[in-house]
Design a protein around this motif. Sequence first.
Motif, PDB file in Angstrom:
ATOM      1  N   ILE A 191      -5.133   6.220  -8.251  1.00 42.47           N
ATOM      2  CA  ILE A 191      -3.377   5.424  -7.695  1.00 42.47           C
ATOM      3  C   ILE A 191      -4.496   4.260  -6.872  1.00 42.47           C
ATOM      4  O   ILE A 191      -3.031   4.024  -6.833  1.00 42.47           O
ATOM      5  CB  ILE A 191      -3.151   7.424  -7.073  1.00 42.47           C
ATOM      6  N   ALA A 204      -3.839   1.703  -9.911  1.00 40.83           N
ATOM      7  CA  ALA A 204      -1.991   0.714  -9.945  1.00 40.83           C
ATOM      8  C   ALA A 204      -2.025  -1.015  -9.666  1.00 40.83           C
ATOM      9  O   ALA A 204      -1.637  -1.175 -10.102  1.00 40.83           O
ATOM     10  CB  ALA A 204      -1.642   1.690  -9.848  1.00 40.83           C
ATOM     11  N   CYS A 211       0.487  -1.371   0.251  1.00 43.81           N
ATOM     12  CA  CYS A 211       0.356   0.071   0.039  1.00 43.81           C
ATOM     13  C   CYS A 211       0.596   1.501  -0.438  1.00 43.81           C
ATOM     14  O   CYS A 211       0.459   2.203  -1.009  1.00 43.81           O
ATOM     15  CB  CYS A 211      -0.731  -0.053   1.230  1.00 43.81           C
ATOM     16  N   ILE A 212       1.640   1.545   1.022  1.00 44.40           N
ATOM     17  CA  ILE A 212       3.073   2.651   0.871  1.00 44.40           C
ATOM     18  C   ILE A 212       3.466   3.004   0.160  1.00 44.40           C
ATOM     19  O   ILE A 212       3.780   3.536  -1.262  1.00 44.40           O
ATOM     20  CB  ILE A 212       3.388   2.285   1.751  1.00 44.40           C
ATOM     21  N   ARG A 213       4.148   1.375  -1.039  1.00 43.30           N
ATOM     22  CA  ARG A 213       4.956   1.703  -1.728  1.00 43.30           C
ATOM     23  C   ARG A 213       4.001   1.867  -3.402  1.00 43.30           C
ATOM     24  O   ARG A 213       4.335   3.257  -3.984  1.00 43.30           O
ATOM     25  CB  ARG A 213       5.039   0.352  -2.014  1.00 43.30           C
ATOM     26  N   TYR A 214       2.550   1.645  -3.157  1.00 42.02           N
ATOM     27  CA  TYR A 214       1.700   2.323  -4.492  1.00 42.02           C
ATOM     28  C   TYR A 214       1.237   3.870  -3.985  1.00 42.02           C
ATOM     29  O   TYR A 214       0.375   4.359  -4.496  1.00 42.02           O
ATOM     30  CB  TYR A 214       0.857   1.181  -4.572  1.00 42.02           C
ATOM     31  N   ALA A 215       1.268   3.915  -2.748  1.00 43.80           N
ATOM     32  CA  ALA A 215       0.902   5.353  -2.616  1.00 43.80           C
ATOM     33  C   ALA A 215      -0.631   5.178  -2.254  1.00 43.80           C
ATOM     34  O   ALA A 215      -1.217   6.443  -2.059  1.00 43.80           O
ATOM     35  CB  ALA A 215       0.955   6.782  -3.207  1.00 43.80           C
ATOM     36  N   VAL A 216      -0.948   3.982  -1.823  1.00 39.07           N
ATOM     37  CA  VAL A 216      -2.446   3.627  -1.035  1.00 39.07           C
ATOM     38  C   VAL A 216      -2.908   4.349  -0.648  1.00 39.07           C
ATOM     39  O   VAL A 216      -2.004   4.046   0.559  1.00 39.07           O
ATOM     40  CB  VAL A 216      -3.021   2.081  -1.239  1.00 39.07           C
ATOM     41  N   THR A 217      -4.187   5.186  -0.114  1.00 40.44           N
ATOM     42  CA  THR A 217      -4.906   6.064   1.265  1.00 40.44           C
ATOM     43  C   THR A 217      -6.397   5.813   0.720  1.00 40.44           C
ATOM     44  O   THR A 217      -6.637   4.731   0.498  1.00 40.44           O
ATOM     45  CB  THR A 217      -4.766   7.274   0.663  1.00 40.44           C
TER      46      THR A 217
END
Lengths: 415, 162
Positions: A382, A385, A232-238
């Motif tokens: 985002i 992805a 999640c953090i690598r893909y900037a998922v929020t």
Amino acid sequence: MASEPILLTERSRETPEDDFERDLHTEHQVLNMGPSHPATHGTVKFMVELDGETIVSIDVMVGYLHRGFEKECESGTWYQAIPYTDRLNYNSAILANLGYCMAVEKLLGLETPERCQWLRVMSSELARLSDHLTRCGAACLELQAMTPFLYGIEARELTWDLCEMLCGARVTSNYIRIGGVKHDAPTTFPSTCREYIGRIRELLRDFDKVVTGNRIFIDRMKGTGFLSKEDCIRYAVTGPLLRAAGVPCDVRKAEPYLVYDQIDFDVPIGEVGDNYDRYLVCVEEMHQSLRIIEQCLDRLARLGPGPVNTLDPRVRWPAKERVFNRMEELIQQFKSVTEGPRVPKGEAYFAVESANGELGFYLVSGGGAVPHKVRCRPPSFINLAPLYLMLRGSMLADLIPTFDMVNMIGGECDR
Amino acid sequence: MEDFGSAGLRRLLAAMPDAVVSSHAQHGDVTALLKRERLADAMRLLRDDAESAFDMLSDVCAVDYLGEEPRFEVVYHLYSLARNQRLRVKVRVPEADPVVDSLVGLWASANWMEREVWDLYGIRFRHHPDLRRILLYDEFQGHPLRKDYPKERRQPLVGPRN
């Protein structure tokens, strides 16, 4: 992809005893899902590479709803962009209004009156509620459960009725304005809102009884669409996706805007980050939103009537009486109507917590009446992805609930 | 150069002072303009350093300053979950050589956002694993968010390839 064909007769001669245990390899096939598919609410195309029914890879093709949002915004005045922001995420239009207007206010250095801030929080929580209701309701519908979908949509209708009372529109609200809101809530609003909150709570209870412990629902949701915290953090998922993976990250808590720092609410988090956790996080967030709305109603009642728009002459029209009797105000009225505010040269980024995650606006002004750059950081785009990561190695059927819980909204994803 | 109280920018200025061209903190957003050729190294430092710890690349976009030289600016918004801080990093890109190092190796989120910048602005990303158009279709001519792309231009309709 194509592998050497193996004759069944030869293979069965090798291991005749565990004929039923043997892995039957098939050629990979590419399945084209969408762009118009009942399960892709919105328009998106998946090129799914399948090994039998197992997903090997997915190529997500977005952009079917691209209508040049940024280009349009960059050719109108600052005010003319607000209706376009309604069309980003049409389930929670007020949140996009809010993000854009607050970014412009940041560039202008504007403060809004207290009453306006509470109204903004209340309306954005209503929008979040309707978005989550749609997400959870539609997820049930696409898993062939019609009844809970109707519960969800009935509750959503109530939030839309409230939205209609506030601003006259149900979906494309255009409620938040630069420096304020369109107008104050009508006098009947608080009592109707409290009544509807009770009914929404009842509907949520019914929804919960039918869905949350339902074996079929759990079988489809639990353990599917898994995405780890690190990914999640690598893909900037929020948003709910990140919180379901166990990260208590919420813009409303991390960088409180408006009056969120004066409101008592909790940020629910999940444990593993599968679809079921996402569902639970969304349901709990709906209860938190109802709590926030009640606090807003209390505070608005205590505040009493007051201004809901800033008095700053750069964004506010002069009083009509002055316009008719004075030259300067007449000129200012003419300027305000024809070109709107002139925003000082500079750049600013402002993020709000939308229903899907961090919705940010990066604005660049050249000092004129037309924005030089309006960039929307779209959480749907985002968050979509890493879909191939969530689904690699799962069954084709898992694509449906996963795509539902990601809640990709075409209008916002493709802009 | 000032760091405006940002731990990330302070670390960057201490470790690679020659990489930063200028900095400002307009409206409270700390911003650093970097040299294009040092971008990847500086970003690696910002991600891996314990004090800055920018674990999220939350946004990538570009701005076209038509008439200025260099013409384009690629803008990165970084966020640190652990430290709850933000930093905006920008690089200027000339029209004659519109290439920037890709950051996909550092943050996976760069993949789609860099594809979008390529699609809409025509800025290439060196070492990007899959630099295809993303919002528009392959046959589209030009890059529509450039300021010299007229809003009214029509593109020919394309049918399905098969």
